[in-house]
Design a protein around this motif. Structure first.
Motif, PDB file in Angstrom:
ATOM      1  N   THR A 227       0.849  -1.185   0.000  1.00  9.50           N
ATOM      2  CA  THR A 227       0.000   0.000   0.000  1.00  9.50           C
ATOM      3  C   THR A 227       0.888   1.240   0.000  1.00  9.50           C
ATOM      4  O   THR A 227       2.115   1.153   0.133  1.00  9.50           O
TER       5      THR A 227
ATOM      6  N   ASN B 160       1.318   3.207   2.281  1.00  6.07           N
ATOM      7  CA  ASN B 160       2.016   3.310   3.565  1.00  6.07           C
ATOM      8  C   ASN B 160       3.349   2.558   3.561  1.00  6.07           C
ATOM      9  O   ASN B 160       4.201   2.807   4.418  1.00  6.07           O
ATOM     10  N   ASP B 161       3.514   1.649   2.608  1.00  6.68           N
ATOM     11  CA  ASP B 161       4.765   0.888   2.505  1.00  6.68           C
ATOM     12  C   ASP B 161       5.818   1.632   1.680  1.00  6.68           C
ATOM     13  O   ASP B 161       6.956   1.174   1.564  1.00  6.68           O
TER      14      ASP B 161
ATOM     15  N   ILE C  40       1.021  11.277   0.344  1.00  2.00           N
ATOM     16  CA  ILE C  40       2.415  11.061   0.753  1.00  2.00           C
ATOM     17  C   ILE C  40       2.966  12.357   1.343  1.00  2.00           C
ATOM     18  O   ILE C  40       2.815  13.427   0.740  1.00  2.00           O
TER      19      ILE C  40
END
Length: 315
Positions: free
Chosen positions: A234, A236-237, A260
């Motif tokens: 995702t 978030n990674d 981001i």
């Protein structure tokens, strides 16, 4: 596929915004507000797309590459500003390296040429026709631009990058290319007329810059998410995003769309200008020392003709 090492070459001449103030009466504040650019590099007399690529390769070979240059069995070049349309940038590099009888090809898909060049490598590897490739991307924008054009003349810079890629891991420091997606959106908007470079006309022109902006802001976030999802990740990674260095406002729009934070954005357009298909590779090379094991980096591109793509790299 694995990136073993990479390098970049930048011409020494720096052109600040004051040059365009004197030429076109465009203030530095006006240029910065619309593009984020303060200065850019310009190739010197005698430099060209091929010589810059060769300089990048020389710097690459000064590094501790994990195998002999004589093991390189494929060279792929990328540019839309060729010095020679017959003896391509990749052939010039092959001649410099004195590597006979290997596949050599140059691709042009505007500012997306970096990812399409790497995709060609992926194909050769998959077919068993190569296992150690050299990718060279170089653009000599100032040989083609119309610096008097108040719409886009101030955008362009010159530079080159070289990337050594192997089918199998060569060392613990290799960066893995986990996934690569490219596409063409020439059916969208003003794709075939928004940014053009027609040799018999007046250089690079951008008659529909707003359409370019809008489509870049659609396709780069979209394909970035696709390449992450294809690997089960995702947003978030993601540790860093390197978007095509076309306009800092586009980059900020892309990270805003993706959610981001600004510290995850890698950008060099502020001091290099738009270096074409070499821009993302230069940024990856410039920042290599800041990356740590396990981090995920996405490079995403968008070019004239509305070519686009994204590549996920894991350190």
């Amino acid at each position: 596929m694995y990136i073993n090492t990479l390098s970049h070459y930048l011409p020494s001449e720096v052109i600040g915004n004051e040059y365009f103030t004197n030429l076109n009466n465009l203030s530095s504040e006006w240029i910065v507000e619309r593009t984020g650019i303060y200065e850019r590099r310009k190739a010197a007399q005698g430099e060209n797309t091929s010589t810059m690529a060769i300089e990048a390769v020389k710097l690459l070979l000064e590094d501790n590459i994990p195998f002999s240059k004589n093991e390189i069995d494929l060279i792929v070049g990328g540019t839309y500003t060729p010095y020679d349309t017959i003896v391509t940038v990749a052939h010039a590099v092959q001649h410099h390296l004195a590597l006979p009888d290997i596949p050599v090809v140059t691709i042009s898909s505007a500012c997306s040429s970096l990812l399409n060049a790497i995709e060609i490598v992926e194909g050769y590897f998959a077919m068993g026709k190569a296992s150690k490739a050299l990718v060279v991307v170089s653009d000599h924008n100032t040989a083609y631009y119309n610096e008097s054009d108040t719409v886009s003349g101030h955008l362009w810079g010159d530079g080159a990058s070289a990337i050594l890629i192997s089918k199998e891991r060569q060392s613990d420091s290799d960066m893995q290319i986990k996934k690569l997606i490219t596409g063409g959106a020439a059916t969208s908007g003003k794709a075939i007329e928004a940014v053009v470079l027609r040799p018999n006309e007046r250089g690079v022109i951008m008659p529909f810059g707003r359409d370019v902006f809008q489509n870049a802001c659609i396709y780069m976030p979209k394909v970035s998410q696709q390449v992450l999802q294809a690997c089960g990740l995702t947003i978030n990674d993601l540790d860093y995003l390197i978007p095509h260095q076309a306009n800092h406002r586009i980059s900020l729009n892309v990270i805003n769309t993706l959610g981001i934070p600004a510290e995850k954005l890698i950008s060099n357009i502020q001091y290099l200008g738009n270096t074409g298909c070499a821009g993302c590779a230069i940024a990856l090379s410039e920042n290599r020392s800041r990356f740590v094991k396990g981090q995920n980096i996405v490079i995403t591109v968008f070019g004239g003709g509305y070519s686009y793509g994204a590549m996920l790299i894991t350190i």
